[in-house]
Design an enzyme around this catalytic site. Structure first.
Site, mmCIF file in Angstrom:
data_model
loop_
_atom_site.group_PDB
_atom_site.id
_atom_site.type_symbol
_atom_site.label_atom_id
_atom_site.label_comp_id
_atom_site.label_asym_id
_atom_site.label_seq_id
_atom_site.Cartn_x
_atom_site.Cartn_y
_atom_site.Cartn_z
ATOM 1 N N HIS A 1 6.198 -4.284 12.435
ATOM 2 C CA HIS A 1 5.540 -2.986 12.257
ATOM 3 C C HIS A 1 5.272 -2.337 13.617
ATOM 4 C CE1 HIS A 1 2.621 0.004 10.584
ATOM 5 N NE2 HIS A 1 3.435 -0.089 9.561
ATOM 6 N N ASP B 1 5.965 4.578 4.734
ATOM 7 C CA ASP B 1 6.882 3.640 5.384
ATOM 8 C C ASP B 1 6.912 2.286 4.666
ATOM 9 O OD1 ASP B 1 4.211 3.493 6.335
ATOM 10 O OD2 ASP B 1 4.829 2.357 8.092
ATOM 11 N N HIS B 2 6.108 2.133 3.627
ATOM 12 C CA HIS B 2 6.114 0.888 2.857
ATOM 13 C C HIS B 2 6.643 1.056 1.432
ATOM 14 C CE1 HIS B 2 3.833 -1.609 5.791
ATOM 15 N NE2 HIS B 2 3.590 -0.413 6.246
ATOM 16 N N HIS C 1 -7.329 -1.767 5.625
ATOM 17 C CA HIS C 1 -6.502 -0.713 6.207
ATOM 18 C C HIS C 1 -7.110 0.639 5.835
ATOM 19 C CE1 HIS C 1 -3.024 0.765 8.206
ATOM 20 N NE2 HIS C 1 -2.367 1.185 7.154
ATOM 21 N N ASP D 1 -0.383 -4.224 6.486
ATOM 22 C CA ASP D 1 -0.967 -3.422 7.570
ATOM 23 C C ASP D 1 -2.468 -3.669 7.564
ATOM 24 O OD1 ASP D 1 1.553 -2.399 7.854
ATOM 25 O OD2 ASP D 1 0.954 -0.291 7.753
ATOM 26 N N HIS E 1 0.849 -1.198 0.000
ATOM 27 C CA HIS E 1 0.000 0.000 0.000
ATOM 28 C C HIS E 1 0.879 1.241 0.000
ATOM 29 C CE1 HIS E 1 0.938 -0.446 4.241
ATOM 30 N NE2 HIS E 1 0.312 0.663 4.580
ATOM 31 N N HIS F 1 1.300 3.937 1.939
ATOM 32 C CA HIS F 1 1.808 4.713 3.063
ATOM 33 C C HIS F 1 3.332 4.702 2.945
ATOM 34 C CE1 HIS F 1 -2.070 4.199 5.640
ATOM 35 N NE2 HIS F 1 -2.073 5.348 4.975
#
Lengths: 300, 300
Positions: B267, B65-66, B139, B209, B61, B63
């Protein structure tokens, strides 16, 4: 008052533990971030440089090793609840890129982000302590250097002398600006009699990525400290030119011709593991040179 | 044959030296990268995982941090002269973002980049060794988990037995597929008589997530190894739900209900410095749990 901390000094691909370009100009009040390669937010933590004191970020050009860490830093500032404005000075295409990143994550930042597209040369930022000018350098894509000039301190009042002349304190502000004082009787008290000169305004020039180009010299002339890239050693002058980069000797020449006090060199190609030769070669042309090593802090 | 190496396990903001999410599924031939937080290219170097063996990258996805490390990795692959195709499987909006980044740097990659927008659940990649299925998780924004299944090895021929029945070698391919053999005289030789079963196909589920959601259970049922997020400890169940994340106990429940062999958790929220409680709490529900620590390598 003005110091410069190096967060990364490598070109293109991270190598030998060296990070891509990022630097911070520091005053007591603020941190000014110059370029923001991938991992800059981690480097800021590592060297205990407060993100909260960064209000202005300057991006020289849109090659990844100079800005891929910016979206991460901006996002993290939002996640930790920043509310102060943030100003970004960068080539125009970055604005849409940042916008799409934020949109994809459905993110609304809790602070105001102001994007200032760099176009012409000239002053781009100006606050209490510092003036920042952008100047064009000659690279493969649109690229800017930045000149940071400390605001000249006001003149320093000599209180004993000012009292002796019975100058009212309400007039001290004018004295600091360099004005003379005229007594009620019409006598002129020379400013130099009751004040002393401000310390010299310090000046730092970040010359970004550039081919060897003497036309930048008038733009950085007399700076106390300059950073000039040395992507290659002197034997690779042809390759440097083909890629719009510089060698050690070329950077030394620019520093010498511009009459600066001190030269920092960096943006080392990933092909080099050891950096000793960079310093030695540059010093043959300009003695007061240092490597822009990560974590190093230089007084400007 | 199948192993999993962890490159990052932190949520949102990098903290305590922990990097954002990235993992690599490894076979003898290829490295399959799952998510690519900022700094992943440095983590790959640190743990000696060859970039050149990465041909497929899966992004759960958008976001940051990914995926904030993806553009840096793609660019570096180009700079070091990669020529092999690279396939990216990710939510659709990433395609334009990557395009704008490359355009801003005036970069033409020396290899072919294929972007596969994730839309529906089902098989998304399928090569000699592995099949990858995407499944939706719940999510804040569109988000996918990935199920890696090793291709079932063909049945193993018992050469002495096959020769004894005078089965021609040209037919061995059919035997490996499980077919019986009929002699010229019409006698049927049972496949089980001349082959033995393949080893069990191993299976890894990356659950990305997600909020606590039992509807993913049929999608990961019986996997040998799963990774499930535990952003928070159990006392913050409400906060976890509000942010579409999970706690330790919830991840343990999913592993138990899905009947998996082993659970990895990660995570971790940046609010936690120590991770011991994550392991202890999850183990109260599902004993065979391990922390997805950076650099750790797990046999699938």
């Amino acid at each position: 008052l003005l110091a410069l901390t190096i967060l990364g000094n490598n070109s293109a691909i991270p190598a030998y533990g060296r990070n891509p370009t990022a630097q911070v100009v520091q005053t007591n009040d603020e941190n000014y971030l110059i370029d923001c390669g991938e991992g800059t937010q981690l480097q800021l933590s590592k060297y205990s440089i407060k993100r909260s004191k960064i209000n202005k970020i300057f991006i020289s050009h849109l090659h990844g090793d100079h800005y891929f860490g910016l979206i991460g830093l901006i996002s993290s500032m939002g996640l930790i609840g920043r509310t102060n404005d943030l100003h970004i000075y960068a080539p125009a295409p970055l604005e849409q890129i940042l916008h799409l990143h934020l949109q994809a994550a459905n993110t609304t930042l809790p602070y105001q982000l102001y994007f200032h597209a760099l176009k012409e040369e000239g002053e781009i930022a100006n606050d209490k302590k510092i003036s920042v000018k952008a100047f064009k350098v000659n690279h493969r894509i649109e690229c800017f250097g930045f000149l940071f000039t400390e605001k000249k301190n006001p003149r320093k009042i000599l209180p004993e002398r000012a009292k002796a002349y019975e100058i009212p304190e309400a007039y001290y502000g004018e004295l600091q600006k360099g004005k003379d004082y005229t007594t009620k009787k019409g006598t002129i008290i020379s400013n130099e009699d009751v004040t002393e000169a401000a310390t010299d305004a310090r000046c730092y020039a970040y010359c970004a990525d550039t081919i060897y180009d003497e036309t930048i010299i008038p733009k950085i002339k007399g700076a106390h400290l300059i950073y000039h890239e040395t992507t290659y050693l002197k034997d690779l002058e042809e390759r440097a030119a083909a890629r719009f980069h510089c060698t050690t000797v070329q950077a030394g020449n620019i520093a010498k011709l511009a009459g600066v006090e001190k030269l920092l060199i960096g943006h080392f190609s990933s092909k080099y593991e050891l950096l000793d030769d960079f310093l030695a070669e540059t010093k043959t042309v300009f003695e007061n040179t240092e490597l822009a090593l990560e974590g190093a802090c230089f007084k400007i």
